[in-house]
Enzyme design. Structure first.
Site, PDB file in Angstrom:
ATOM      1  N   LEU A 134       1.001  -1.135   0.033  1.00  0.00           N
ATOM      2  CA  LEU A 134      -0.037  -0.132  -0.002  1.00  0.00           C
ATOM      3  C   LEU A 134       0.886   1.350   0.162  1.00  0.00           C
ATOM      4  CD1 LEU A 134      -2.328  -1.183   2.938  1.00  0.00           C
ATOM      5  CD2 LEU A 134      -2.623  -1.617   0.410  1.00  0.00           C
ATOM      6  N   GLY A 153      13.022  13.417  -9.107  1.00  0.00           N
ATOM      7  CA  GLY A 153      12.586  14.720  -8.200  1.00  0.00           C
ATOM      8  C   GLY A 153      13.580  14.663  -6.750  1.00  0.00           C
ATOM      9  N   CYS A 192       9.180   3.949   4.220  1.00  0.00           N
ATOM     10  CA  CYS A 192       9.603   2.718   3.849  1.00  0.00           C
ATOM     11  C   CYS A 192      10.843   2.450   2.955  1.00  0.00           C
ATOM     12  CB  CYS A 192       8.266   2.220   2.894  1.00  0.00           C
ATOM     13  SG  CYS A 192       6.707   2.226   3.828  1.00  0.00           S
ATOM     14  N   LYS A 242      13.964   2.977   5.147  1.00  0.00           N
ATOM     15  CA  LYS A 242      14.432   1.905   6.192  1.00  0.00           C
ATOM     16  C   LYS A 242      14.352   0.560   5.459  1.00  0.00           C
ATOM     17  CE  LYS A 242       9.985   0.596   7.738  1.00  0.00           C
ATOM     18  NZ  LYS A 242       9.966  -0.827   7.867  1.00  0.00           N
TER      19      LYS A 242
HETATM   20  C1  UGA Z   1       6.062   2.666  -0.613  1.00  0.00           C
HETATM   21  C2  UGA Z   1       5.751   1.342  -1.651  1.00  0.00           C
HETATM   22  O1  UGA Z   1       5.524   1.960  -2.915  1.00  0.00           O
HETATM   23  C3  UGA Z   1       4.493   0.610  -1.371  1.00  0.00           C
HETATM   24  O2  UGA Z   1       4.119  -0.166  -2.494  1.00  0.00           O
HETATM   25  C4  UGA Z   1       4.750   0.009  -0.171  1.00  0.00           C
HETATM   26  O3  UGA Z   1       3.794  -0.722   0.330  1.00  0.00           O
HETATM   27  C5  UGA Z   1       5.121   0.863   0.984  1.00  0.00           C
HETATM   28  O4  UGA Z   1       6.345   1.691   0.534  1.00  0.00           O
HETATM   29  C6  UGA Z   1       5.618   0.245   2.313  1.00  0.00           C
HETATM   30  O5  UGA Z   1       6.742  -0.340   2.150  1.00  0.00           O
HETATM   31  O6  UGA Z   1       4.754   0.325   3.193  1.00  0.00           O
HETATM   32  P1  UGA Z   1       5.148   4.998   0.247  1.00  0.00           P
HETATM   33  O7  UGA Z   1       6.354   5.007   0.839  1.00  0.00           O
HETATM   34  O8  UGA Z   1       3.780   5.150   0.724  1.00  0.00           O
HETATM   35  O9  UGA Z   1       4.828   3.217  -0.572  1.00  0.00           O
HETATM   36  O10 UGA Z   1       5.531   5.960  -1.052  1.00  0.00           O
HETATM   37  P2  UGA Z   1       5.907   6.044  -2.694  1.00  0.00           P
HETATM   38  O11 UGA Z   1       4.569   6.388  -3.548  1.00  0.00           O
HETATM   39  O12 UGA Z   1       6.383   4.563  -3.103  1.00  0.00           O
HETATM   40  O13 UGA Z   1       6.899   7.069  -2.775  1.00  0.00           O
HETATM   41  C7  UGA Z   1       8.118   6.945  -1.909  1.00  0.00           C
HETATM   42  C8  UGA Z   1       9.088   8.058  -2.247  1.00  0.00           C
HETATM   43  O14 UGA Z   1       9.406   7.745  -3.797  1.00  0.00           O
HETATM   44  C9  UGA Z   1       8.450   9.423  -2.244  1.00  0.00           C
HETATM   45  O15 UGA Z   1       9.393   9.960  -1.549  1.00  0.00           O
HETATM   46  C10 UGA Z   1       8.169   9.737  -3.666  1.00  0.00           C
HETATM   47  O16 UGA Z   1       8.012  11.126  -3.808  1.00  0.00           O
HETATM   48  C11 UGA Z   1       9.306   9.066  -4.450  1.00  0.00           C
HETATM   49  N1  UGA Z   1       8.869   8.714  -5.882  1.00  0.00           N
HETATM   50  C12 UGA Z   1       8.261   8.033  -6.229  1.00  0.00           C
HETATM   51  C13 UGA Z   1       9.838   9.468  -6.652  1.00  0.00           C
HETATM   52  O17 UGA Z   1      10.653  10.230  -6.326  1.00  0.00           O
HETATM   53  N2  UGA Z   1       9.584   9.313  -7.956  1.00  0.00           N
HETATM   54  C14 UGA Z   1       8.434   8.295  -8.519  1.00  0.00           C
HETATM   55  O18 UGA Z   1       8.493   8.264  -9.578  1.00  0.00           O
HETATM   56  C15 UGA Z   1       8.039   7.678  -7.371  1.00  0.00           C
END
Ligand code: UGA
Length: 432
Positions: A153, A256, A263, A266
């Site tokens: 999620l 970005g 997540c 860690k």
């Molecule tokens: C992430 C995973 O996407 C989930 O599948 C997982 O369940 C979750 O960790 C977890 O282990 O509980 P989340 O931490 O909510 O989810 O956020 P993401 O949407 O994955 O973004 C993480 C980071 O990557 C953010 O700082 C976001 O800005 C960055 N990001 C994401 C980018 O810089 N570029 C992208 O294309 C996508």
């Protein structure tokens, strides 16, 4: 089915509510009595779009309940989910499993009939074996089965990710629990979700490998963006150009600031630490961690260039400070590195975030919260778009174009450089 979720944090609460919405009877348990009392009143401890409505609906129809009586809740349930935190240990990179093992001990005291214990917390491979050992000290193995069912999620999209998952992964070493778990997920499978059934250890590793791979993808495009900046190429073209290759895929190729959240930082550290224990060198993931740690320094270096090294006494507006949009979560957000640096350099920071002011910046000199976007931008020398909230995509910079010295640093590439430049403002993005 009767389910008990141990832990009403992000994973436990969202999964519990969604399982109840699928027709199960769910008790969400937490030792924090205040949190439980609040949940019963419909006060939700986290910011997650759509969650409050779903809690209210299912609490009202009595499929969802909240309790701080763990023993009683376990006894009433067929399936017990462990959904507790696994933060990074102090002075180490490995995951702290204290809460997982203490939940396992509690479970072992309350098994009154056959139960499936599912670990949903993110844990290093072989943790399920440890949970099984702990419970079997008190209970005969024929009365329980330990499975792994990692969550995928995303914060801000959690309900949709639960209901329409790319896949559901369940790891179990016995057929009885495999059958029951497939049945639990049948409403999602019948809507088209792919169901991956593996052994327990494989499911544990799938979770870490997924997060590490996504972090790698982001760091990869961030480094390509660095090259684009030097060669006058727009990284957005590169993301489209490579992402259309189905072997690569277009998602998670948005360049970005450093990735953050609770997540990726860690879990990348924890998988490396687990592999080290098995004397395996995960050199790619180690490089990703290093690259991401360097990212904020690189952005600050560029910021100094953009401001011609004149940061002192400049007014800088930050739009969005959380680690991504649609969440109030500040954990490992790159703003926690950028804002203190700029404040130390003597800049005046005005930040706006749709989720309100942040305690993390309370004691910083010259850092204040603006209650509107307009207030934050007005009178600033530089606007940094740090988070990609939809609220920012519709900002009409024409309104601010009288201030010819205004510079936009769009760290999420949400604006068209040509359009901003046409207005007469200076524009910088990431990898463009
Ligand atoms: C992430 C995973 O996407 C989930 O599948 C997982 O369940 C979750 O960790 C977890 O282990 O509980 P989340 O931490 O909510 O989810 O956020 P993401 O949407 O994955 O973004 C993480 C980071 O990557 C953010 O700082 C976001 O800005 C960055 N990001 C994401 C980018 O810089 N570029 C992208 O294309 C996508």
């Amino acid at each position: 089915m009767k389910l008990c979720m141990i832990g009403t944090g992000y994973v436990g609460l969202v999964s519990g509510v969604c399982f109840s919405d699928l027709g199960n009877e769910v008790i969400c348990v937490d030792k924090d009595k205040n949190k439980i009392d609040n949940l019963k009143k419909g006060i939700i401890p986290i910011y997650e779009p759509g969650l409050e409505e779903l809690v209210l609906k299912n609490y009202k129809n009595k499929r969802l309940n909240f309790s701080s009586n763990l023993k009683d809740s376990i006894k009433k349930s067929d399936i017990v989910f462990i959904c507790v935190g696994t933060p990074t240990k102090k002075n180490s990179n490995s995951a702290d499993l204290t809460q997982v093992f203490s939940a396992a001990k509690e479970i072992s005291k309350s098994i009154n009939k056959f139960k499936i214990i599912i670990n949903k917390s993110t844990v290093p491979v072989t943790t399920g074996d440890e949970i099984e050992k702990i419970i079997s000290r008190k209970v005969n193995k024929k009365f329980f089965s330990v499975a792994s069912n990692p969550e995928f999620l995303r914060e801000g999209e959690a309900i949709r990710d639960f209901i329409y998952p790319d896949r559901v992964v369940v790891g179990s070493n016995d057929n009885k629990s495999k059958k029951i778990l497939k049945n639990l997920y049948s409403p999602l499978i019948s809507k088209g979700a792919k169901y991956v059934s593996t052994n327990r250890r494989a499911a544990e590793l799938i979770k870490y490998a997924s997060n590490a791979f996504l972090a790698t993808k982001i760091s990869f495009i961030n480094e390509i963006a660095n090259l684009c900046e030097k060669t006058n190429i727009d990284v957005e073209d590169i993301s489209i150009g490579i992402g259309l290759d189905k072997r690569i895929g277009s998602r998670f190729l948005r360049a970005g600031p450093a990735y953050g959240g609770s997540c990726f930082p860690k879990d990348t550290k924890a998988i490396v630490s687990t592999a080290d224990k098995f004397k395996i060198n995960l050199s790619i993931i180690k490089s990703v961690i290093k690259s991401n740690n360097l990212r904020s320094h690189l952005l600050l270096k560029r910021l100094n260039l953009i401001m011609k090294n004149k940061i002192k006494n400049k007014t800088i507006s930050f739009l969005g400070v959380t680690f991504k949009a649609n969440t109030d979560d500040m954990r490992d957000s790159s703003s926690l590195k950028l804002i203190p640096y700029l404040s130390k350099k003597g800049a005046k920071i005005k930040y706006y975030d749709p989720t309100g002011s942040k305690k993390e910046f309370k004691n910083l000199k010259n850092v204040e919260f603006s209650s509107t976007i307009q207030e934050s931008i007005t009178g600033s020398d530089l606007v940094i778009i740090h988070t990609e909230w939809n609220d920012f995509k519709s900002i009409n910079f024409k309104k601010f174009s009288k201030n010819k010295k205004l510079i936009i640093y769009d760290m999420r590439n949400i604006f068209s450089p040509t359009k901003i430049k046409k207005i007469g403002l200076k524009y910088f993005g990431i990898g463009r």
